[in-house]
Design an enzyme around this catalytic site. Structure first.
Site, short mmCIF file in Angstrom:
data_model
loop_
_atom_site.label_atom_id
_atom_site.label_comp_id
_atom_site.label_asym_id
_atom_site.label_seq_id
_atom_site.Cartn_x
_atom_site.Cartn_y
_atom_site.Cartn_z
N SER A 114 9.93 3.76 1.21
CA SER A 114 10.28 2.38 0.31
C SER A 114 11.73 2.04 0.33
O SER A 114 11.85 0.82 0.15
CB SER A 114 9.82 2.52 -1.02
N HIS A 172 6.73 -0.75 6.33
CA HIS A 172 6.44 -0.72 4.83
C HIS A 172 5.25 -1.38 4.36
O HIS A 172 5.36 -2.44 4.20
CB HIS A 172 7.86 -1.28 4.29
N GLU A 222 6.11 -4.83 5.78
CA GLU A 222 7.47 -5.23 6.13
C GLU A 222 7.79 -4.42 7.41
O GLU A 222 7.75 -3.12 7.29
CB GLU A 222 8.40 -4.92 4.94
N ASN A 272 11.42 -4.92 -2.26
CA ASN A 272 11.89 -3.92 -3.46
C ASN A 272 13.28 -4.36 -3.78
O ASN A 272 13.54 -3.98 -4.91
CB ASN A 272 11.75 -2.60 -3.12
P1 NAI Z 1 2.07 10.78 -2.42
O1 NAI Z 1 2.70 11.70 -3.18
O2 NAI Z 1 0.81 10.25 -3.10
O3 NAI Z 1 1.73 11.32 -1.14
C1 NAI Z 1 2.58 12.01 -0.37
C2 NAI Z 1 1.78 13.17 0.70
O4 NAI Z 1 2.78 13.51 1.61
C3 NAI Z 1 1.14 14.09 -0.17
O5 NAI Z 1 -0.17 14.38 0.14
C4 NAI Z 1 1.91 15.31 0.25
O6 NAI Z 1 1.09 16.49 0.51
C5 NAI Z 1 2.19 15.14 1.70
N1 NAI Z 1 3.44 15.55 2.53
C6 NAI Z 1 4.59 15.90 1.87
N2 NAI Z 1 5.07 16.64 2.72
C7 NAI Z 1 4.74 16.66 3.90
C8 NAI Z 1 5.06 17.35 4.99
N3 NAI Z 1 6.09 17.77 5.33
N4 NAI Z 1 3.96 17.15 5.91
C9 NAI Z 1 2.74 16.58 5.73
N5 NAI Z 1 2.45 16.01 4.61
C10 NAI Z 1 3.31 16.05 3.57
O7 NAI Z 1 3.02 9.50 -2.24
P2 NAI Z 1 2.78 7.91 -1.81
O8 NAI Z 1 2.89 7.36 -3.09
O9 NAI Z 1 1.78 7.92 -0.92
O10 NAI Z 1 4.35 7.81 -1.00
C11 NAI Z 1 4.46 8.23 0.19
C12 NAI Z 1 5.60 7.31 0.79
O11 NAI Z 1 5.30 5.96 0.92
C13 NAI Z 1 6.91 7.62 0.28
O12 NAI Z 1 7.90 7.56 0.94
C14 NAI Z 1 7.07 6.42 -0.73
O13 NAI Z 1 8.25 5.72 -1.08
C15 NAI Z 1 6.25 5.07 0.17
N6 NAI Z 1 5.77 4.25 -0.30
C16 NAI Z 1 4.72 4.16 -1.68
C17 NAI Z 1 4.10 3.22 -2.20
C18 NAI Z 1 3.38 3.28 -3.50
O14 NAI Z 1 2.99 2.25 -3.99
N7 NAI Z 1 3.05 4.61 -3.57
C19 NAI Z 1 4.46 1.90 -1.51
C20 NAI Z 1 5.20 1.74 -0.25
C21 NAI Z 1 5.78 3.02 0.20
#
Ligand code: NAI
Ligand code: 3HC
Length: 708
Positions: free
Chosen positions: A416, A437, A449, A487
């Site tokens: 993000s 994104h 994005e 953002n």
């Molecule tokens: P989340 O915490 O729901 O999911 C992250 C997942 O990645 C977890 O299931 C975790 O087990 C896994 N993980 C962590 N390290 C890992 C690794 N080394 N290898 C494999 N899996 C791994 O987080 P979320 O919300 O899905 O965010 C993920 C990314 O997307 C972040 O960079 C966030 O900034 C971005 N993002 C989030 C948005 C949102 O609204 N939640 C919107 C747009 C982008």
């Protein structure tokens, strides 16, 4: 015999007794002035020439006619007017037959309805989508359609703007026949010959009788009016559509046409029409990033997704829905199982609503494959990383991708905010690294994005746009900076909303004012939906680098310290009793806000809704201008599309930059300068805004120059 051409865009050719009239005006046969002139001349020739027994109207290329020429709206009208053309077609003394393939939309369908007989082939798309441009069908569509198919069906078609296929069009009575092949010319000619052989008379839609049951028609109109008032709140043209269809019932045909014209012109003059037409062109312009012109996309047959959390699962669903095979990587078996469960939950929800079958779910999930080993990604063409928002974690993931992915695989991050240049520079193939994104929920939200780092190769960017197309997303090209386009701008207008709250407006008033402007939710509702902890973490991360002089409103931190993260914790800015999704105002939050005002030494004052919106929008527009100024967005329209597709900006206002143009940039700048008297650090006019005002120019002037 070939008659003289009236204009190249409409050709005429006599085939036996049939005058074949072909509209040939690429790309979509829009009804520009030359086309209208050509049609008029063709019908006049048909009336005058005894050798002609019937007229066949047909479109060259992929469509019949896509409608009025949208580029003419807002410009001085050029005769002949489309309603007159339609009337002239209908008045023709020889049978006129329209043969429809591809798009027969808006004015295109109105031309067809003015013809005496209609045939369509499979693949034809018929519709009256004017409502999506803030208009109503203005060339007889509101008068002829109900007479032909009844008030209820006509209202459904015109209010929804939806396209119907040939089969449904036949069932509705919009067309008389479906061709058996897709050879539109052969089908059209065969139908005309049949009609001629049967001495089929001229049959005018104006005389059709589908409104004969007056009571049923009036009831359908009354129901539509009540529903439209509720469902299309804030929109101008839908109620005008109901009025126009009512005129079809209440008035003689020619009077009804006059009423339609009057209502059409009101819509044409409305700012909503300007906003919606801007949105129409902007969402097509964003596809034209320089790289999509200069490079060919790489292969895109198999995808990898790292992380099965909120975003990883949503992205996987988007890809599975597009028919792509997906390999998901997670940290361990349990996390992988959760990732798979997130995906299944989406499909189970669809099954529960009757929108998916269990077989379809199984077939879709058969394309999913999970692993805890990166080696499973050796075959994929593109990987999207969606792990925790932490640069070191992401770099470690990219090191693994560098190790296992085949040469030429595109390596994307869904970060993000983080510095994608730094991620790219950390591996041996920076030219393959790009930002993709997505927005949450990623299988629903349309915006993507495409974040373009310094070292990326052009064909990787082109591949990202190709992926967007496959996933049916709307891509916007963005540069690397903290928050990219969306953002980054969000952070600024959120800060403006926080300041308003601390200065005296309640979060509930701010949310209500923002909703009344047309957003589906206000900023504090959005925080509660997304989870207050996410922004809190970002604020803590930035604390060290924040300008100590900058105003920092701590109210949200006070809520987070109490564990009030929004919907997921049952309370945030609002209370969510027993998992309810619509919040109620919380007196305890108001007390916290009061305490924070006192702590900051602020005497609260009142703001009108208009004052709230002026600040909110000025903050958004000013940062939007900075984003364009710095080249993070290619053009103002890229900012507009970002906000329309990712942030719920009301489409009928065209986007923040279009809205600024409509308000007038001098007004926006004057507001910013006035607000700067209270907080000069926050309200620093964007150099681009100042420059445009000095030159008497607007944002629109920058929309067509980016890759000229
Ligand atoms: P989340 O915490 O729901 O999911 C992250 C997942 O990645 C977890 O299931 C975790 O087990 C896994 N993980 C962590 N390290 C890992 C690794 N080394 N290898 C494999 N899996 C791994 O987080 P979320 O919300 O899905 O965010 C993920 C990314 O997307 C972040 O960079 C966030 O900034 C971005 N993002 C989030 C948005 C949102 O609204 N939640 C919107 C747009 C982008
Ligand atoms: N007028 C002018 N330009 C048009 C146009 C129109 N009606 N419809 C499409 N175009 C342009 C697009 O801007 C695009 O231009 P670009 O290549 O420079 O970007 C080009 O034609 C191709 O359009 P698409 O990329 O959208 O092509 P698709 O093949 O994906 O879709 C379509 C074709 C389904 C016809 C789609 O373009 C469409 O929905 N067009 C608009 C249809 C419409 O809204 N018609 C109603 C107009 S209002 C009206 O008729 C008023 C009347 O009642 C008086």
């Amino acid at each position: 015999m070939t008659l003289p051409l009236s204009a190249d865009v409409v050709t005429r050719e006599l085939r036996g007794k049939v005058l074949l009239v072909t509209i040939d005006h690429p790309p979509v046969n829009a009804l520009s002035a030359d086309v209208r002139r050509g049609l008029l001349a063709a019908i006049e020739a048909a009336d005058a020439e005894p050798a002609i027994g019937a007229v066949l109207l047909i479109g060259a290329g992929r469509n019949f006619i896509a409608g009025a020429d949208i580029r003419e709206f807002g410009k001085p009208p050029v005769a002949p007017a489309l309603p007159d053309i339609c009337n002239r077609i209908e008045a023709c003394s020889k049978p006129v037959i329209a043969a429809l393939h591809g798009a027969a939309l808006g004015g295109g369908l109105e031309v067809a309805l003015a013809a005496h007989y209609r045939i369509a082939v499979d693949g034809a798309k018929l519709g009256l989508p004017e409502v999506q441009l803030g208009l109503l069908p203005g060339a007889g569509g509101t008068q002829r359609t109900p007479r032909l198919i009844g008030a209820q069906a006509a209202l459904d078609l015109i209010l929804s703007g939806r396209h119907v296929g040939a089969q449904e069009a036949l069932a509705l009575g919009l067309i008389d026949r479906i061709g058996t092949s897709d050879d539109i010319l052969a089908e059209g000619l065969a139908y005309v010959h049949e009609l001629l052989a049967a001495h089929a008379p001229v049959r005018r839609t104006r005389d059709a009788a589908a409104l004969a049951d007056r009571a049923a028609s009036a009831a359908a109109i009354a129901t539509a009016r009540a529903q439209t008032a509720k469902q299309s709140r804030g929109l101008f043209s839908p109620l005008k559509i109901v009025d126009a269809v009512e005129a079809a019932l209440e008035q003689p045909f020619d009077e009804g046409l006059k009423t339609e014209r009057k209502l059409f012109l009101q819509c044409l003059d409305s700012p909503q029409r300007a906003g919606l037409v801007h949105a129409f062109f902007a969402e097509r312009e964003v596809l034209k990033a320089p790289e999509t012109r200069d490079a060919k996309p790489r292969a895109l047959n198999a995808l990898g997704v790292i992380g099965g959390g909120t975003m990883g699962a949503g992205i996987a669903v988007a890809a599975l829905d597009a028919g792509l095979p997906v390999t998901m990587i997670e940290r361990d078996g349990a996390a992988l199982a959760r990732g798979r469960a997130h995906i299944e939950k989406v499909y189970d929800g669809l099954i529960a609503k009757g929108r998916m079958s269990a077989e379809k779910k199984a077939a879709t999930l058969a394309r999913w494959n999970g692993s805890t080993s990166y080696d499973a990604l050796a075959h994929v063409d593109l990987v999207i990383e969606a792990v925790f928002e932490d640069l070191d974690v992401k770099k470690a993931v990219f090191a693994e991708l560098d190790r296992v992915c085949k040469p030429g695989a595109v390596l994307a991050t869904n970060t993000s905010y983080l510095d994608i240049d730094a991620i790219a520079a950390s591996i041996s193939r920076p030219a393959d690294v790009i930002g993709l994104h997505f927005f949450s929920p990623a299988n629903i939200m349309k915006l993507l994005e495409v974040v373009v780092p310094k070292q990326v190769s052009v064909d990787v960017v082109a591949t990202a746009f190709e992926l967007a197309k496959k996933l049916r997303k709307t891509p916007v090209r963005a540069g690397v900076c903290d928050g990219f386009i969306g953002n980054r701008v969000l952070a600024v207008y959120r800060a403006a909303a926080d300041a308003l709250m601390e200065d005296g407006a309640s979060p509930y008033q701010i949310d209500a004012a923002v909703r009344a402007f047309g957003f589906p939710m206000g900023p504090f509702q959005v925080v509660d939906l997304a989870g207050g902890d996410i922004g809190w973490a970002a604020r803590k991360r930035r604390a060290a680098t924040r300008d100590p002089q900058a105003r920092y409103v701590q109210i949200a931190d006070r809520l987070c310290e109490r564990g009030w993260f929004g919907q997921k914790s049952g309370r945030g800015f609002y209370l969510y009793p027993e998992g309810s999704r619509s919040g109620t105002p919380d007196p305890e939050v108001e007390a916290i806000v009061d305490a924070e005002r006192q702590r900051a030494g602020i005497t609260p004052r009142s703001f009108t809704d208009d004052e709230i919106i002026r600040r909110y929008m000025a903050a958004m527009i000013n940062e939007g201008a900075n984003v364009v100024h710095e080249g993070i967005a290619l053009r103002p329209l890229d900012v507009d599309v970002t906000f329309l597709y990712g942030y719920g900006f009301p489409r009928y206002r065209g986007g923040p930059m279009k809205y600024a143009d409509m308000v007038g940039l001098p007004t926006i700048l004057a507001d910013i300068r006035a607000f700067a008297k209270e907080d000069p650090l926050f309200w620093r006019p964007s150099p681009l805004l100042v420059d445009l005002v000095e030159r008497g120019a607007d944002f629109a002037s920058l929309n067509h120059t980016a890759h000229a």
